[in-house]
Design a protein around this motif. Structure first.
Motif, PDB file in Angstrom:
ATOM      1  N   ILE A  14       0.835  -1.205   0.000  1.00  0.00           N
ATOM      2  CA  ILE A  14       0.000   0.000   0.000  1.00  0.00           C
ATOM      3  C   ILE A  14       0.871   1.256   0.000  1.00  0.00           C
ATOM      4  O   ILE A  14       0.601   2.218  -0.728  1.00  0.00           O
ATOM      5  N   ALA A  15       1.939   1.244   0.810  1.00  0.00           N
ATOM      6  CA  ALA A  15       2.842   2.402   0.865  1.00  0.00           C
ATOM      7  C   ALA A  15       3.479   2.648  -0.502  1.00  0.00           C
ATOM      8  O   ALA A  15       3.599   3.799  -0.950  1.00  0.00           O
ATOM      9  N   SER A  16       3.876   1.573  -1.189  1.00  0.00           N
ATOM     10  CA  SER A  16       4.474   1.716  -2.519  1.00  0.00           C
ATOM     11  C   SER A  16       3.468   2.281  -3.518  1.00  0.00           C
ATOM     12  O   SER A  16       3.800   3.148  -4.329  1.00  0.00           O
ATOM     13  N   GLU A  17       2.238   1.786  -3.433  1.00  0.00           N
ATOM     14  CA  GLU A  17       1.194   2.281  -4.335  1.00  0.00           C
ATOM     15  C   GLU A  17       0.897   3.759  -4.080  1.00  0.00           C
ATOM     16  O   GLU A  17       0.713   4.538  -5.027  1.00  0.00           O
ATOM     17  N   LEU A  18       0.862   4.142  -2.802  1.00  0.00           N
ATOM     18  CA  LEU A  18       0.614   5.546  -2.472  1.00  0.00           C
ATOM     19  C   LEU A  18       1.760   6.428  -2.967  1.00  0.00           C
ATOM     20  O   LEU A  18       1.532   7.538  -3.462  1.00  0.00           O
ATOM     21  N   ALA A  19       3.004   5.938  -2.814  1.00  0.00           N
ATOM     22  CA  ALA A  19       4.151   6.710  -3.281  1.00  0.00           C
ATOM     23  C   ALA A  19       4.056   6.971  -4.776  1.00  0.00           C
ATOM     24  O   ALA A  19       4.280   8.098  -5.253  1.00  0.00           O
ATOM     25  N   MET A  20       3.706   5.933  -5.526  1.00  0.00           N
ATOM     26  CA  MET A  20       3.564   6.086  -6.979  1.00  0.00           C
ATOM     27  C   MET A  20       2.428   7.049  -7.321  1.00  0.00           C
ATOM     28  O   MET A  20       2.562   7.904  -8.208  1.00  0.00           O
ATOM     29  N   HIS A  21       1.325   6.910  -6.591  1.00  0.00           N
ATOM     30  CA  HIS A  21       0.163   7.773  -6.821  1.00  0.00           C
ATOM     31  C   HIS A  21       0.527   9.242  -6.620  1.00  0.00           C
ATOM     32  O   HIS A  21       0.219  10.096  -7.467  1.00  0.00           O
ATOM     33  N   PHE A  22       1.194   9.541  -5.500  1.00  0.00           N
ATOM     34  CA  PHE A  22       1.508  10.939  -5.196  1.00  0.00           C
ATOM     35  C   PHE A  22       2.619  11.477  -6.098  1.00  0.00           C
ATOM     36  O   PHE A  22       2.630  12.675  -6.420  1.00  0.00           O
ATOM     37  N   LYS A  33       7.485  10.688   1.519  1.00  0.00           N
ATOM     38  CA  LYS A  33       7.045  10.108   2.789  1.00  0.00           C
ATOM     39  C   LYS A  33       6.732   8.624   2.642  1.00  0.00           C
ATOM     40  O   LYS A  33       7.184   7.794   3.445  1.00  0.00           O
ATOM     41  N   TYR A  34       5.977   8.264   1.610  1.00  0.00           N
ATOM     42  CA  TYR A  34       5.570   6.868   1.456  1.00  0.00           C
ATOM     43  C   TYR A  34       6.685   6.000   0.885  1.00  0.00           C
ATOM     44  O   TYR A  34       6.736   4.793   1.168  1.00  0.00           O
ATOM     45  N   LEU A  35       7.604   6.576   0.121  1.00  0.00           N
ATOM     46  CA  LEU A  35       8.775   5.816  -0.313  1.00  0.00           C
ATOM     47  C   LEU A  35       9.634   5.448   0.896  1.00  0.00           C
ATOM     48  O   LEU A  35      10.122   4.312   0.998  1.00  0.00           O
ATOM     49  N   ARG A  45      11.636  -6.611   6.717  1.00  0.00           N
ATOM     50  CA  ARG A  45      11.449  -7.981   6.219  1.00  0.00           C
ATOM     51  C   ARG A  45      12.683  -8.447   5.436  1.00  0.00           C
ATOM     52  O   ARG A  45      12.612  -9.375   4.645  1.00  0.00           O
ATOM     53  N   TYR A  46      13.798  -7.775   5.703  1.00  0.00           N
ATOM     54  CA  TYR A  46      15.101  -8.163   5.149  1.00  0.00           C
ATOM     55  C   TYR A  46      15.142  -8.071   3.625  1.00  0.00           C
ATOM     56  O   TYR A  46      15.888  -8.810   2.973  1.00  0.00           O
ATOM     57  N   ALA A  47      14.366  -7.183   3.051  1.00  0.00           N
ATOM     58  CA  ALA A  47      14.394  -6.937   1.611  1.00  0.00           C
ATOM     59  C   ALA A  47      15.213  -5.668   1.365  1.00  0.00           C
ATOM     60  O   ALA A  47      14.685  -4.617   0.994  1.00  0.00           O
ATOM     61  N   GLY A  48      16.509  -5.771   1.598  1.00  0.00           N
ATOM     62  CA  GLY A  48      17.373  -4.607   1.546  1.00  0.00           C
ATOM     63  C   GLY A  48      17.425  -3.940   0.182  1.00  0.00           C
ATOM     64  O   GLY A  48      17.427  -2.712   0.081  1.00  0.00           O
ATOM     65  N   ARG A  49      17.484  -4.741  -0.882  1.00  0.00           N
ATOM     66  CA  ARG A  49      17.569  -4.147  -2.219  1.00  0.00           C
ATOM     67  C   ARG A  49      16.329  -3.326  -2.551  1.00  0.00           C
ATOM     68  O   ARG A  49      16.430  -2.230  -3.115  1.00  0.00           O
ATOM     69  N   GLU A  50      15.172  -3.862  -2.191  1.00  0.00           N
ATOM     70  CA  GLU A  50      13.930  -3.122  -2.434  1.00  0.00           C
ATOM     71  C   GLU A  50      13.910  -1.833  -1.623  1.00  0.00           C
ATOM     72  O   GLU A  50      13.463  -0.776  -2.107  1.00  0.00           O
ATOM     73  N   ALA A  51      14.388  -1.913  -0.384  1.00  0.00           N
ATOM     74  CA  ALA A  51      14.444  -0.714   0.464  1.00  0.00           C
ATOM     75  C   ALA A  51      15.338   0.349  -0.165  1.00  0.00           C
ATOM     76  O   ALA A  51      14.987   1.542  -0.210  1.00  0.00           O
ATOM     77  N   LEU A  52      16.494  -0.064  -0.680  1.00  0.00           N
ATOM     78  CA  LEU A  52      17.414   0.888  -1.300  1.00  0.00           C
ATOM     79  C   LEU A  52      16.815   1.510  -2.559  1.00  0.00           C
ATOM     80  O   LEU A  52      17.006   2.700  -2.822  1.00  0.00           O
ATOM     81  N   GLU A  53      16.097   0.711  -3.336  1.00  0.00           N
ATOM     82  CA  GLU A  53      15.455   1.257  -4.540  1.00  0.00           C
ATOM     83  C   GLU A  53      14.472   2.364  -4.184  1.00  0.00           C
ATOM     84  O   GLU A  53      14.423   3.413  -4.838  1.00  0.00           O
ATOM     85  N   ASN A  54      13.691   2.137  -3.147  1.00  0.00           N
ATOM     86  CA  ASN A  54      12.734   3.156  -2.705  1.00  0.00           C
ATOM     87  C   ASN A  54      13.442   4.417  -2.216  1.00  0.00           C
ATOM     88  O   ASN A  54      13.022   5.545  -2.514  1.00  0.00           O
ATOM     89  N   LEU A  55      14.518   4.227  -1.474  1.00  0.00           N
ATOM     90  CA  LEU A  55      15.242   5.382  -0.937  1.00  0.00           C
ATOM     91  C   LEU A  55      15.966   6.153  -2.041  1.00  0.00           C
ATOM     92  O   LEU A  55      16.039   7.393  -1.996  1.00  0.00           O
ATOM     93  N   GLU A  56      16.499   5.435  -3.021  1.00  0.00           N
ATOM     94  CA  GLU A  56      17.145   6.120  -4.142  1.00  0.00           C
ATOM     95  C   GLU A  56      16.136   6.983  -4.893  1.00  0.00           C
ATOM     96  O   GLU A  56      16.426   8.118  -5.282  1.00  0.00           O
ATOM     97  N   GLN A  57      14.932   6.453  -5.079  1.00  0.00           N
ATOM     98  CA  GLN A  57      13.902   7.234  -5.758  1.00  0.00           C
ATOM     99  C   GLN A  57      13.504   8.444  -4.926  1.00  0.00           C
ATOM    100  O   GLN A  57      13.305   9.546  -5.455  1.00  0.00           O
TER     101      GLN A  57
END
Length: 220
Positions: A14-22, A33-35, A45-57
């Motif tokens: 949901i947070a990812s969807e909201l980030a894309m929406h905004f 905020k939502y990224l 949940r130990y998904a470090g690569r996904e976390a980094l992708e969100n933070l880079e964006q």
């Protein structure tokens, strides 16, 4: 437990969807905020690569914010990215993130943020550029007179003392600093820092060959 994992994953989606929406709606403040929120859930949940992708964006979107908000937002994201990278065991990136954070904090006179960032950077340097580790710790220690929090003062002094004994030599004052930090964390009710310093107290006790006491402290 499985239900909690499913719930957390769904919240992350949901947070990812909201980030894309905004972001598409050009509300970049909420997109960031939502990224960041999605990255936090990913890291849990130990998904470090996904976390980094969100933070880079999120970091890319900072330039779309009002200039007055850019520095504080970048500082928060740098700290979050540094923590994620460190948890993944990649220390060169976190060292750079925390040193940049310390520099930004110094510019806006956020001395406590600067001190914490220097501690994190020094810890990362201990793995990849050991010669920079002591000097970075010393910069944090030099800030102690300007810190308002007695807990943070005790934490910075004890943190450096532990690494000093590891890299340079034994000093009784470092063991005493650890004991003071334990008392300060107990008074503040900060269980995360208490855990760190109690664990390090076992190190000093082992150096003294007080193994039974070390076992009791470790059990605590």
């Amino acid at each position: 437990e499985r239900g909690e994992i499913i719930y957390r994953d769904r919240v992350g989606e949901i947070a990812s969807e909201l980030a894309m929406h905004f972001e598409q709606g050009r509300d970049y403040r909420k997109a960031i905020k939502y990224l960041a929120q999605s990255a936090d859930i990913d890291s849990r949940r130990y998904a470090g690569r996904e976390a980094l992708e969100n933070l880079e964006q999120a970091l890319k979107l900072i330039k779309r914010l009002p200039e007055s908000e850019q520095q504080s937002t970048r500082m928060a994201l740098l700290e979050q990215r540094g923590m994620v990278r460190r948890a993944m065991g990649e220390m060169t990136g976190p060292a750079a993130d925390f040193m940049e954070l310390a520099s930004l904090a110094r510019e806006c006179e956020q001395v406590e943020t600067e001190a914490k960032a220097l501690l994190h950077a020094a810890s990362a340097f201990s793995w990849v550029e050991r010669q920079r580790c002591p000097e970075t710790f010393e910069r944090a220690v030099a800030l102690i007179p300007r810190l308002q929090s007695e807990l943070l003062k005790a934490h910075v002094r004890a943190y450096w003392g532990y690494w000093y004994s590891r890299f340079l030599s034994w000093r009784e004052e470092d063991e005493q600093a650890c004991e003071r930090a334990i008392e300060a964390t107990k008074q503040a009710g900060d269980r995360a820092l208490l855990s760190m310093h109690v664990a390090r107290q076992t190190y000093y006790l082992c150096l003294r060959s007080e193994y039974e006491s070390a076992c009791r402290v470790a059990e605590e």
